[in-house]
Design an enzyme around this catalytic site. Structure first.
Site, short mmCIF file in Angstrom:
data_model
loop_
_atom_site.label_atom_id
_atom_site.label_comp_id
_atom_site.label_asym_id
_atom_site.label_seq_id
_atom_site.Cartn_x
_atom_site.Cartn_y
_atom_site.Cartn_z
N ARG A 208 -5.40 13.50 19.60
CA ARG A 208 -4.44 14.53 20.00
C ARG A 208 -3.94 14.37 21.44
O ARG A 208 -2.76 14.48 21.72
CB ARG A 208 -5.08 15.92 19.85
CG ARG A 208 -5.06 16.45 18.44
CD ARG A 208 -6.19 17.43 18.19
NE ARG A 208 -7.45 16.74 17.97
CZ ARG A 208 -8.57 16.94 18.65
NH1 ARG A 208 -8.61 17.83 19.61
NH2 ARG A 208 -9.66 16.26 18.39
N THR B 290 -13.27 4.75 17.62
CA THR B 290 -12.58 5.34 16.48
C THR B 290 -12.93 4.51 15.25
O THR B 290 -13.66 3.52 15.33
CB THR B 290 -11.06 5.27 16.67
OG1 THR B 290 -10.64 3.90 16.54
CG2 THR B 290 -10.62 5.78 18.03
N LYS C 242 -15.36 -0.86 13.33
CA LYS C 242 -15.73 -2.11 12.66
C LYS C 242 -14.53 -2.88 12.13
O LYS C 242 -14.68 -3.99 11.62
CB LYS C 242 -16.63 -1.80 11.45
CG LYS C 242 -17.91 -1.12 11.80
CD LYS C 242 -18.78 -0.96 10.56
CE LYS C 242 -20.02 -0.15 10.88
NZ LYS C 242 -19.95 1.22 10.42
N GLU D 197 -21.70 -4.72 19.04
CA GLU D 197 -23.09 -4.59 18.60
C GLU D 197 -23.29 -3.44 17.62
O GLU D 197 -24.02 -3.56 16.63
CB GLU D 197 -24.01 -4.42 19.82
CG GLU D 197 -25.47 -4.19 19.54
CD GLU D 197 -26.14 -5.36 18.83
OE1 GLU D 197 -26.18 -5.33 17.60
OE2 GLU D 197 -26.60 -6.30 19.52
N LEU E 247 -29.27 -0.71 17.28
CA LEU E 247 -30.30 -1.76 17.19
C LEU E 247 -29.76 -3.10 17.71
O LEU E 247 -28.62 -3.45 17.44
CB LEU E 247 -30.72 -1.96 15.72
CG LEU E 247 -31.53 -0.85 15.06
CD1 LEU E 247 -31.82 -1.23 13.61
CD2 LEU E 247 -32.84 -0.63 15.82
N GLY F 218 -24.40 13.44 10.31
CA GLY F 218 -23.61 12.50 11.11
C GLY F 218 -23.95 11.04 10.88
O GLY F 218 -23.67 10.19 11.73
N GLU G 9 -19.98 7.22 7.46
CA GLU G 9 -18.65 6.95 7.99
C GLU G 9 -17.85 8.24 7.76
O GLU G 9 -18.22 9.06 6.92
CB GLU G 9 -17.99 5.81 7.19
CG GLU G 9 -18.58 4.44 7.43
CD GLU G 9 -18.30 3.92 8.83
OE1 GLU G 9 -17.13 3.87 9.23
OE2 GLU G 9 -19.27 3.57 9.53
N LYS H 244 -20.88 -5.23 7.12
CA LYS H 244 -21.94 -5.56 8.07
C LYS H 244 -22.54 -6.93 7.80
O LYS H 244 -22.74 -7.72 8.72
CB LYS H 244 -23.03 -4.49 8.04
CG LYS H 244 -22.56 -3.17 8.67
CD LYS H 244 -23.57 -2.07 8.42
CE LYS H 244 -23.14 -0.80 9.13
NZ LYS H 244 -23.90 0.36 8.64
N GLY I 100 -26.57 7.40 13.34
CA GLY I 100 -26.70 8.59 14.15
C GLY I 100 -25.92 8.43 15.44
O GLY I 100 -25.87 7.33 16.01
#
Ligand code: ADP
Ligand code: ASP
Ligand code: MG
Length: 813
Positions: free
Chosen positions: A508, A555, A579, A606, A613, A664, A667, A682, A796
């Protein structure tokens, strides 16, 4: 005798002049004193401006003149008690009338010669020195005012006259040897030729006047009083972190001023250096500050690099051609052509192949240089042995200065790699064999950034500034800003990084803050921002051209992923939580990796696999150290692991998925997790980072989701899942009956990758995996029988944000 020079800002108005008077009153207690003054700040510009307007036939020159008159009348009235005012007021009026007469003449003739320029400009110093002398008298401090035109003799090179030192030294000595006064006031900048016609010593030339007089009299010291507390490591207008240089040698001060440090007019040093007169740079507005001492031997304990400076308005002239190779005399003819036109050469480079000679000159001289050089080489140009002179515009020179540089290898390496890391393209380089100065020609728009980068490299042992542009303020973005708030002090003190968020945007709004967004209060600041616009956001990042810039994409937006290449090409590092880029076509992924290499910056992602991780980092370290990856087995979906760990056939499967979303882990669209797409992305990224050229279509997906669940909206998805409860229950019960757990496993082996739900028995490495954990098993040359295992929370906002943060730090190093 001592000579004190006060610059334009020091005498800009009555208040400032009062400060000057108290400084001088202190000084005269120590020694006989000569005070040299500039025009009231800005007056020389006004005068010359009036002359130019008049010559252009623009009557507004009169407005400038009345402004000039007003400033001097005002200063007089404020400084001088009424009883003494009238004489000075009429002097001011009379001079202003003279200036007007001259300008009227120029207006009629429409011609402003260098000679009349000097005539007009001379009134600035003449008036200021009269006012100051009168002020001293009014305060009971006896003094002699002397016109510098009767002391300093020059040639007739108007606006930039050269001093006739023998004649000047005689006149100065003759005058001062018979004058018993203890205080003299003299206008700076102005002089006269042999016939007594007014000349000037060049803009900023009052410093020079003071040095000429100090040298002629072998004064004990020269003080240059200005508006900064000394000569600084860089122009304070370009670097907020510039520091005062306590000691500097004449040579270094000369180099710095020649290369743009405006605080001293370049010719000033020479006359005082020959007489070994110490020069102090002092601040009129902070007289107790120590200032800078310029003297013959610099303090050897100082920095290797003493200062950094820059000159703008440079053009690069290149003379090229095969006809030049091995034939002597080409450079002589080039320089002759330039010197005949009185064009000053600032920098020279020639490649050892002698195919080209490159010189930097002031932009004003560009067209004159082109004409002169093309004429001088007209024969060779006609025979195509030499190209017509090539001119490149909008350039500047940045220079490192320091006498100690010659005994320290690697300085230029550091200079150029610091600039290279920040995407500054270097057009030409010169280093004198004295090694007091290393200069580079760069685009003018890169000057501020370069000066800051170099300053950081050579002077700021305290910290390095990192400038972030963050897009996305959802769960992860908000957490990141939170973590930054807590970590900023630690980073600055322990890691010597000063991390600032210069730009922040969500879908926004967006904001830019030159001094950094306050991470404690970002929401409110962002709410007050302008409407978000990705294109503008990127444009602003590029235009700001800040050193150590990092673009942080938090994002899941494909449009944002499309701007990476533009930014990498400007040497701006990318930290992507998004990603999309790393899992796009192999070609695009490869292009971005290559651009990062080519432009000396980083493309880090990462958090694309396993949130915070250290999975990709570990993989990269293995590869870099020469290991090879044979096989990867992994559970890479925090969401799916959470779902299958919590689903026991009693609660509805849809409810467990909803819980994962609410906490949370998913995706934004949970179908990407449930359908296996997220895991495919991944494992593909891990395969690519292992050196595999692989696309999404190469990956086998054994989905456990009924196709009915994967259509429509997210709401439809939840409804469809509820309807399919028996399907999910059956999956669970079959596994349970076999004494196994359900795990959604990604595998990569022998160039092939697949994902799918598997029964995992208790003896398996993947069995003991709880909550939202991820695990990756790397089988490599070195880890053959027992894999290298990375395991821990893989989803998370908190852990993802910390992974992004770690990438930001990595990009900054
Ligand atoms: P004055 O009117 O007193 O002669 P100038 O404006 O000519 O003053 O020179 C002082 C200014 O020079 C400072 O205000 C500062 O902005 C600028 N400057 C540029 N480079 C340097 C530097 N390396 N050290 C100190 N000042 C510098
Ligand atoms: N007043 C002159 C100028 O502005 C000289 C000086 O200030 O040194 O260039
Ligand atoms: Mg100056």
């Amino acid at each position: 005798m001592q000579v004190l020079k006060f610059g334009g800002t020091s005498v800009a108005n009555a208040d400032n002049i009062s400060k000057v008077v108290s400084i001088v009153k202190e000084s005269i207690k120590k020694d006989r004193t000569i005070v040299v003054v500039s025009a009231l700040g800005g007056v020389t510009d006004l005068l010359l401006n009036a002359g130019t307007l008049a010559a252009d036939g623009d009557e507004t020159y009169k407005d400038k003149l009345s402004l000039i008159e007003q400033r001097h009348l005002e200063a007089t009235k404020q400084l001088i008690p009424v009883t003494y005012q009238s004489q000075l007021l009429s002097l001011v009026k009379k001079s202003c009338n003279e200036i007007e007469d001259i300008c009227n003449g120029i207006f009629l003739l429409r011609e402003l010669t260098p000679r009349s320029k000097d005539r007009i400009a001379s009134y600035g110093e003449w008036l200021s020195s009269q006012i100051i002398s009168a002020k001293f008298k009014a305060e009971g401090v006896d003094n002699v005012w002397k016109d510098a035109r009767e002391l300093i003799v020059t040639n007739s090179n108007f606006t930039n006259a050269e001093v006739d030192f023998p004649a000047t030294n005689d006149r100065v000595n003759d005058f001062f040897s018979v004058q018993p006064a203890s205080l003299f006031v003299i206008p700076g900048f102005i002089a006269a030729n042999q016939n007594g016609i007014t000349t000037t010593l060049g803009r900023g030339g009052s410093d020079y006047t003071a040095a000429i007089i100090a040298s002629a009299l072998t004064a004990k010291l020269l003080e240059i009083w200005t508006d900064v507390s000394g000569m600084m490591t860089a122009d304070p207008r370009l670097t907020a972190n510039a520091r005062i240089i306590p000691h500097i040698s004449y040579q270094e001060a000369m180099e710095l001023s020649h290369f743009g440090a405006k605080v001293i007019y370049p010719p000033t040093i020479q006359p005082v250096m020959t007489k070994n007169i110490p020069v102090w740079i002092k601040n009129t507005f902070a007289p107790s500050d120590e200032g800078t001492l310029i003297e013959s031997a610099a303090n050897k304990n100082g920095n290797i690099v003493r200062g950094i400076s820059s000159i703008n308005n440079i053009v690069l002239l290149s003379l090229e051609g095969s006809g030049m190779i091995g034939i002597p005399g080409f450079s002589k003819r080039l320089f002759e052509a330039l010197s005949n036109e009185k064009i000053n050469v600032v920098l020279i480079t020639q490649s050892s192949s002698e195919h080209s000679i490159c010189v930097a000159v002031d932009a004003v001289a560009a067209s004159k240089a082109k004409q002169a050089v093309d004429a001088a080489f007209s024969n060779e140009i006609a025979l195509q042995r030499v190209e017509p002179l090539i001119i490149e515009n909008e350039l500047s020179i940045v220079a490192l200065v320091g006498e100690n540089m010659k005994s320290h290898p690697g300085i230029s390496g550091r200079m150029f790699s610091a600039m290279g890391r920040n995407g500054v393209n270097i057009r030409a380089i010169a280093q004198g064999s004295s090694e007091k100065n290393i200069s580079a020609v760069i685009a003018t728009r890169d000057v501020r950034k370069s000066i800051n980068v170099m300053h950081e490299e050579f002077f700021e042992t305290t910290y390095k500034q990192v400038n972030l542009f963050i897009i996305g303020t959802g769960n992860v973005g908000a957490k990141l800003l939170d973590q930054m708030k807590q970590q900023l002090d630690f980073l600055q003190t322990q890691m010597r990084l000063q991390v600032r968020v210069i730009g922040l945007s969500n879908s926004r709004k967006m904001i830019f803050k030159t001094d950094g967004v306050d991470p404690g209060n970002w929401k409110q600041q962002l709410d007050e921002g302008e409407t978000a616009n990705l294109e503008k956001f990127v444009e602003e990042i590029v235009n700001r051209n800040l050193r150590n810039s990092v673009f942080v994409d938090i994002t899941a937006n494909d449009k944002v992923a499309m701007v990476y290449d533009q930014l990498l090409q400007k040497s701006i590092s990318i930290v992507a939580c998004n990603k999309i880029a790393a899992s796009s076509d192999y070609e695009n992924y490869k292009k971005l990796k290559d651009l990062a290499g080519e432009y000396n910056c980083q493309f880090l992602f990462e958090t694309n696999v396993g949130a915070g991780l250290p999975i990709i980092g570990t993989l990269n370290d293995l590869m870099r150290s020469g290991d090879r990856i044979h096989r990867i087995d992994a559970v890479l979906s925090g969401t799916l692991n959470f779902v299958f760990n919590n689903y026991d056939g009693k609660q509805r499967f849809a409810a467990v998925v909803k819980q994962a979303q609410d906490e949370g882990y998913t995706e934004p669209d949970p179908r990407l997790d449930l359908g296996g797409t997220d895991v495919m992305r991944k494992i593909m990224i891990l395969a690519r980072e292992s050196g595999e050229k692989i696309e999404m279509t190469d990956i086998e997906n054994n989905s456990f989701m009924p196709p009915s669940c994967m259509q429509g909206t997210v709401i439809d998805f939840y409804e469809a899942m509820s309807k399919e409860e028996t399907h999910f229950k059956k999956l669970y019960e079959e596994a349970n009956a076999a004494g196994c757990k359900l795990k959604f496993v990604a595998s990569y082996k022998d160039g092939k990758a697949s994902v799918g739900l598997q029964h995992i028995d208790p003896a398996h490495d993947l069995y003991h995996l709880y909550g939202k954990d991820n695990v990756v098993l790397f089988y490599t040359d070195r880890y053959k029988d027992q894999p290298l295992v990375v395991k821990g929370a893989g989803a998370g906002a908190e852990v993802t944000a910390s992974g992004v943060f770690a990438d930001i730090i990595r990009a900054s190093k």
